[in-house]
Enzyme design. Structure first.
Site, PDB file in Angstrom:
ATOM      1  N   TYR A   1      30.601  37.959   9.822  1.00  0.00           N
ATOM      2  CA  TYR A   1      29.688  37.412  11.078  1.00  0.00           C
ATOM      3  C   TYR A   1      30.136  36.040  11.267  1.00  0.00           C
ATOM      4  O   TYR A   1      30.398  35.536  12.247  1.00  0.00           O
ATOM      5  CB  TYR A   1      28.265  37.592  10.523  1.00  0.00           C
ATOM      6  CG  TYR A   1      27.354  37.187  11.636  1.00  0.00           C
ATOM      7  CD1 TYR A   1      26.722  38.374  12.206  1.00  0.00           C
ATOM      8  CD2 TYR A   1      26.723  35.998  11.740  1.00  0.00           C
ATOM      9  CE1 TYR A   1      26.022  37.848  13.496  1.00  0.00           C
ATOM     10  CE2 TYR A   1      25.772  35.414  12.683  1.00  0.00           C
ATOM     11  CZ  TYR A   1      25.436  36.621  13.773  1.00  0.00           C
ATOM     12  OH  TYR A   1      24.729  36.088  14.617  1.00  0.00           O
TER      13      TYR A   1
ATOM     14  N   ARG B   1      37.079  42.515  49.186  1.00  0.00           N
ATOM     15  CA  ARG B   1      36.819  41.003  48.890  1.00  0.00           C
ATOM     16  C   ARG B   1      36.781  40.386  50.408  1.00  0.00           C
ATOM     17  O   ARG B   1      37.702  39.734  51.162  1.00  0.00           O
ATOM     18  CB  ARG B   1      37.965  40.475  48.254  1.00  0.00           C
ATOM     19  CG  ARG B   1      38.158  40.544  46.746  1.00  0.00           C
ATOM     20  CD  ARG B   1      37.121  39.926  45.801  1.00  0.00           C
ATOM     21  NE  ARG B   1      35.973  40.408  45.728  1.00  0.00           N
ATOM     22  CZ  ARG B   1      35.386  40.096  44.594  1.00  0.00           C
ATOM     23  NH1 ARG B   1      35.740  39.814  43.469  1.00  0.00           N
ATOM     24  NH2 ARG B   1      34.037  40.494  44.326  1.00  0.00           N
TER      25      ARG B   1
ATOM     26  N   PHE C   1      27.660  43.230  45.960  1.00  0.00           N
ATOM     27  CA  PHE C   1      28.863  44.152  45.922  1.00  0.00           C
ATOM     28  C   PHE C   1      28.898  44.897  44.841  1.00  0.00           C
ATOM     29  O   PHE C   1      29.449  45.895  44.866  1.00  0.00           O
ATOM     30  CB  PHE C   1      30.129  43.438  46.371  1.00  0.00           C
ATOM     31  CG  PHE C   1      30.479  42.143  45.006  1.00  0.00           C
ATOM     32  CD1 PHE C   1      29.930  40.911  45.030  1.00  0.00           C
ATOM     33  CD2 PHE C   1      31.109  42.531  44.009  1.00  0.00           C
ATOM     34  CE1 PHE C   1      30.179  40.048  44.080  1.00  0.00           C
ATOM     35  CE2 PHE C   1      31.415  41.664  43.052  1.00  0.00           C
ATOM     36  CZ  PHE C   1      30.805  40.547  43.194  1.00  0.00           C
TER      37      PHE C   1
ATOM     38  N   LYS D   1      41.544  38.931  31.486  1.00  0.00           N
ATOM     39  CA  LYS D   1      42.898  39.051  32.284  1.00  0.00           C
ATOM     40  C   LYS D   1      43.802  38.171  31.473  1.00  0.00           C
ATOM     41  O   LYS D   1      44.846  38.597  31.007  1.00  0.00           O
ATOM     42  CB  LYS D   1      42.887  38.032  33.571  1.00  0.00           C
ATOM     43  CG  LYS D   1      41.523  38.924  34.542  1.00  0.00           C
ATOM     44  CD  LYS D   1      40.331  38.227  34.529  1.00  0.00           C
ATOM     45  CE  LYS D   1      39.487  39.098  35.646  1.00  0.00           C
ATOM     46  NZ  LYS D   1      38.781  38.100  36.480  1.00  0.00           N
TER      47      LYS D   1
ATOM     48  N   PHE E   1      35.036  31.329  42.900  1.00  0.00           N
ATOM     49  CA  PHE E   1      35.088  32.688  42.494  1.00  0.00           C
ATOM     50  C   PHE E   1      33.645  33.234  42.621  1.00  0.00           C
ATOM     51  O   PHE E   1      32.564  32.319  42.230  1.00  0.00           O
ATOM     52  CB  PHE E   1      35.672  32.994  40.871  1.00  0.00           C
ATOM     53  CG  PHE E   1      35.783  34.327  40.629  1.00  0.00           C
ATOM     54  CD1 PHE E   1      36.488  34.965  41.165  1.00  0.00           C
ATOM     55  CD2 PHE E   1      34.929  34.832  39.406  1.00  0.00           C
ATOM     56  CE1 PHE E   1      36.811  36.437  40.576  1.00  0.00           C
ATOM     57  CE2 PHE E   1      34.988  36.121  39.211  1.00  0.00           C
ATOM     58  CZ  PHE E   1      35.863  36.969  39.848  1.00  0.00           C
ATOM     59  N   THR E   2      33.410  34.373  42.806  1.00  0.00           N
ATOM     60  CA  THR E   2      31.885  34.714  42.795  1.00  0.00           C
ATOM     61  C   THR E   2      30.917  34.630  41.824  1.00  0.00           C
ATOM     62  O   THR E   2      30.029  33.786  41.992  1.00  0.00           O
ATOM     63  CB  THR E   2      31.817  36.443  42.947  1.00  0.00           C
ATOM     64  OG1 THR E   2      32.560  37.127  41.743  1.00  0.00           O
ATOM     65  CG2 THR E   2      32.600  36.959  44.268  1.00  0.00           C
TER      66      THR E   2
HETATM   67  C1  LIG Z   1      37.567  37.590  36.276  1.00  0.00           C
HETATM   68  C2  LIG Z   1      37.332  36.004  36.600  1.00  0.00           C
HETATM   69  C3  LIG Z   1      36.379  35.330  36.261  1.00  0.00           C
HETATM   70  C4  LIG Z   1      35.152  35.983  35.385  1.00  0.00           C
HETATM   71  O1  LIG Z   1      35.706  36.541  34.181  1.00  0.00           O
HETATM   72  P1  LIG Z   1      34.872  37.950  33.528  1.00  0.00           P
HETATM   73  O2  LIG Z   1      35.515  37.960  32.343  1.00  0.00           O
HETATM   74  O3  LIG Z   1      35.045  38.929  34.572  1.00  0.00           O
HETATM   75  O4  LIG Z   1      33.388  37.458  33.394  1.00  0.00           O
HETATM   76  C5  LIG Z   1      36.081  33.922  36.390  1.00  0.00           C
HETATM   77  N1  LIG Z   1      37.132  33.184  37.040  1.00  0.00           N
HETATM   78  C6  LIG Z   1      38.227  33.947  37.798  1.00  0.00           C
HETATM   79  C7  LIG Z   1      39.295  33.395  38.408  1.00  0.00           C
HETATM   80  C8  LIG Z   1      38.446  35.403  37.328  1.00  0.00           C
HETATM   81  O5  LIG Z   1      39.341  36.006  37.967  1.00  0.00           O
END
Ligand SMILES: *Cc1c(COP(=O)(O)O)cnc(C)c1O
Length: 482
Positions: free
Chosen positions: A80, A389, A455, A266, A132-133
């Site tokens: 932990y 998008r 969305f 990513k 970004f969203t």
């Molecule tokens: C995907 C993404 C995020 C958010 O990351 P999550 O791991 O999906 O919460 C933030 N900024 C950018 C540019 C992204 O592509």
């Protein structure tokens, strides 16, 4: 990073890996695809994976992991607090970004939540190259607002500008003069700018931004989620980076920033996130929030196995043959689509191929969500799942007014190391068919519209019987073929 030339003159992206585990795919017949898109309210987020043939929804958490990553997962230290796994990840981040502190969080938006809670106050302004969203949502929830100041070329979909993700330095100065440095929470640069088509910024630009920040005592924050693609473009498109290694470019970008955060869904090809910075005061503030929202500060909501995979994945990101995999496939796809006259965002960026829905179906008005409609149509045409998008991904303002997005894109993400060239060719083929039959595609309207991030869960319906018409045309052209 010498490209391999073909004797026959063929120009194909070439995988620098071999596939050792495969996953079965099914393509459901057109009748089922028509049913499935109706069940999903024409929202590709709500489709079930078993109905999908080629999933190009996102590059988030669905990149193929390497044998080295999988092997590392086996040695995860499951404690932990104070696990060796955490130390390895912390050290890798320190090694790559040269910042003193690393704070884990369960994904990118979790970093945005914690950083916004601390840095954004009611009335705060956050200038950025593009939003970004989830970033924008967190800034707004904390009472702040967003000022988007990309270079003008950023919104030109058909361009040859190598760095459409650059910030306009004059506009940054203007925002600071207009709002006052004191009201600016931080300046944010996003690598591989997601919503304008995975477009990079140049090293030179982020260094310029930093200079302006220094003149006014402002913090510069980097969203490094799509840094891998950005690094590749720095290397191949920027003269000053040509002789630098990817590690050196990473260090130079990091050097320009005070705070770096990333989604490891990513960057690092696994699932998680984290923040890197030098400021001790910020560290102490954020360390109080991590256990509240994420988990203890040596795992931050991530599984130790994922943390091991991120450590190796970050290291692999420094390998040019690894980070070029998505961009060369995207470049190929863009070139193929252009051969059929299909409007697509240029130059090719990272993350995915972005089809310009506003031009593809120019007869569908923007308040009927052309990018969403095109996404539904492509699923019917080929079991292919993309992501809207455009205006659907925007949010109504406090007065209920629906802002129209700057662009209506259907994003076809290419998760890293996942698809083969023939699968990409199939997608191009179905888009070409759809382009031939584009007059059949019409708009969508909401049946159920959530207030926040609509969305994700919103349900829509076609404005007419166009989806049935499209399926009928498909049967006519393809007969019994799937
Ligand atoms: C995907 C993404 C995020 C958010 O990351 P999550 O791991 O999906 O919460 C933030 N900024 C950018 C540019 C992204 O592509």
């Amino acid at each position: 990073m010498a490209a391999i030339r073909f004797f026959t003159g063929e120009s194909l992206p070439l995988e620098m890996h071999k596939v050792r585990i495969v996953q079965r795919l099914d393509l459901p017949p057109i009748e089922r695809r028509l049913e499935a898109i109706a069940e999903a309210g024409s929202n590709t987020f709500l489709l079930k994976n078993q109905d999908i043939f080629i999933d190009m929804l996102t590059d988030s958490g669905v990149n193929a992991m390497s044998d080295q990553q999988l092997a590392a997962m086996m040695k995860a230290d499951d404690s932990y607090a104070g696990s060796e796994t955490f130390t390895r990840l912390e050290q890798k981040c320190q090694e790559l970004f040269k910042k003193r502190y690393f704070v884990p969080a369960h994904q990118g938006r979790a970093c945005e939540n914690l950083l916004s809670q601390i840095l954004v106050k009611p009335g705060s302004v956050v200038p950025m190259n593009y939003h970004f969203t989830t970033t924008k949502a967190h800034i707004i929830i904390n009472g702040g607002s967003v000022e988007e100041i990309p270079i003008d070329e950023a919104l030109n979909l058909d361009s040859t500008h190598p760095f459409k993700g650059n910030m306009d330095i004059d506009k940054l100065r203007a925002v600071i003069a207009d709002k006052g440095a004191a009201s600016i929470a931080f300046v944010r640069m996003e690598a591989g700018t997601n919503l304008i088509g995975g477009q990079p910024f140049s090293l030179e630009n982020i260094q310029e931004v930093r200079k302006v920040c220094d003149e006014h005592g402002l913090l510069l924050m980097l969203d490094a989620s799509l840094l891998a693609d950005n690094l590749y473009f720095n290397k191949v498109r920027e003269e000053a980076c040509r002789d630098m290694s990817i590690r050196q470019i990473t260090e130079a970008i990091s050097d320009a920033c005070h705070i770096i955060y990333f989604s490891a869904r990513k960057l690092g090809c696994a699932r998680g996130g984290g923040m890197c910075f030098d400021d001790e005061k910020l560290f102490l503030q954020i360390r109080e929030l991590v256990p509240l929202y994420e988990g203890f500060s040596t795992y931050g909501g991530m599984s130790v196995r994922e943390m091991e995979a991120i450590t190796v994945g970050l290291d692999e990101t420094m390998d040019e043959n690894m980070i070029n995999q998505a961009p060369i496939f995207i470049e190929y796809m863009v070139q193929e689509l252009q051969r059929y006259g299909i409007p697509v965002v240029t130059p090719p960026g990272g993350l995915g191929c972005h089809v310009d829905a506003m031009r593809f179906i120019d007869h569908v008005p923007q308040n009927q969500y052309p990018a969403g409609a095109l996404g539904a149509a492509l699923f019917i045409a080929g079991g292919i799942r993309g992501m809207e998008r455009g205006t659907l991904s925007e949010q109504r303002d406090a007065n209920g007014v629906e802002p129209m997005a700057n662009m209506e894109l259907l994003r076809l993400a290419l998760p890293r190391r996942v698809f083969t060239a023939s699968q990409v060719k199939y997608v191009v083929d179905r888009l070409a068919w759809l382009y031939e039959n584009r007059r059949l595609v019409e708009g969508l309207r909401f049946v159920d519209e959530p207030k926040n991030l609509r969305f994700f869960f919103g349900k829509l319906e076609p404005v007419s019987q166009w989806q049935q018409e499209l399926a009928r045309q498909f049967k006519k052209d393809f007969g019994d073929s799937l």
